[in-house]
Design an enzyme around this catalytic site. Structure first.
Site, mmCIF file in Angstrom:
data_model
loop_
_atom_site.group_PDB
_atom_site.id
_atom_site.type_symbol
_atom_site.label_atom_id
_atom_site.label_comp_id
_atom_site.label_asym_id
_atom_site.label_seq_id
_atom_site.Cartn_x
_atom_site.Cartn_y
_atom_site.Cartn_z
ATOM 1 N N GLY A 189 0.797 -1.222 0.000
ATOM 2 C CA GLY A 189 0.000 0.000 0.000
ATOM 3 C C GLY A 189 0.827 1.268 0.000
ATOM 4 N N SER A 190 0.677 2.119 -1.016
ATOM 5 C CA SER A 190 1.573 3.259 -1.145
ATOM 6 C C SER A 190 1.137 4.179 -2.281
ATOM 7 C CB SER A 190 2.997 2.760 -1.384
ATOM 8 O OG SER A 190 2.982 1.697 -2.324
ATOM 9 N N ARG A 191 2.083 5.026 -2.731
ATOM 10 C CA ARG A 191 1.776 5.994 -3.777
ATOM 11 C C ARG A 191 3.048 6.341 -4.540
ATOM 12 N NH1 ARG A 191 -0.169 11.769 -1.674
ATOM 13 N NH2 ARG A 191 1.149 13.000 -3.037
#
Length: 233
Positions: A189-191
């Site tokens: 989960g990240s960007r």
């Protein structure tokens, strides 16, 4: 469609960074199953999800000069004018920032959005806020790359999120990347933010789903409008 193509659609390669987590999942599943069989089923489901998370599918990357390709699978959460990270030592002038948010079900292998030489890599420790928040660009753990291209500098920033706890780079300063080449991943989960010169017009919109290595984000050469990934054709 040939049998080989059909198998490739079902069996997706797993990146080696996931091997240790899969092994832990398998061992935990066996131990839990010995205590109570439903625990074993839960462990098996989690292990299968880990395999899915670390998948590294083959992508067909557009190679026309000037195209900026999505570095990440996920949803385009924001397109805005913003200052690039100070650690990249770029001019303190706003650039066009395209943010791609990856949830825990997206493929997390990141790919180079443009071809060029990595002029600088800067890792910055930080918090683990929700990666969708705008302040995550400044406050969260991140790894920033400045890529020199024939059309100017492109910034790429991997940002750890609420669940992510490690950014894994595959490259170093001075390396030359081709468009779509793998340069790192972020666990769970990240960007990823892409910083482009302000004159470059995005060819995508907020809320659109992007596919790493395939979806065209912009055209630095200012040619035809290409808004879909090969997967959409």
């Amino acid at each position: 469609m040939s049998l080989v193509d059909s198998v490739r659609k079902v069996i997706v390669p797993i990146h080696k960074e996931g091997y240790v987590f899969i092994a832990i999942g398998l061992v935990a599943t066996i131990i839990l199953a010995n205590f109570w069989s439903p625990f074993g089923w839960i462990g098996a489901i989690v292990t299968i999800w880990i395999c899915y998370f670390f998948r590294d599918p083959i992508r067909v990357t557009p190679q026309r000069v000037g195209l900026v390709i999505s570095p990440a699978d996920g949803r385009i959460s924001q397109i805005a004018q913003a200052l690039p990270p100070p650690e990249l030592e770029l001019p303190a002038e706003p650039m066009t920032r395209i943010s791609i948010f990856m949830n825990v079900f997206d493929c997390h292998v990141n790919r180079a959005p443009v071809p060029g030489r990595i002029a600088k890599i800067a890792y910055t420790p930080g918090l683990f806020l929700n990666a969708e928040l705008d302040k995550a660009s400044d406050d969260n753990e991140r790894n920033a790359l400045a890529i020199e291209t024939t059309a100017g500098i492109v910034g790429v920033v991997q940002i750890a999120g609420l669940i992510a706890r490690r950014i894994v780079p595959f490259v170093k300063e001075g390396d030359v990347l081709g468009t779509g080449e793998r340069f790192g991943l972020i666990r769970f989960g990240s960007r990823v933010d892409v910083y482009l010169p302000t004159h470059v017009v995005p060819l995508v919109g907020e809320g659109q789903t992007a596919i790493a290595g395939e979806t065209v984000l912009a055209d630095m050469a200012g040619n035809e409008l290409v808004t879909r990934s090969f997967r959409d054709i």
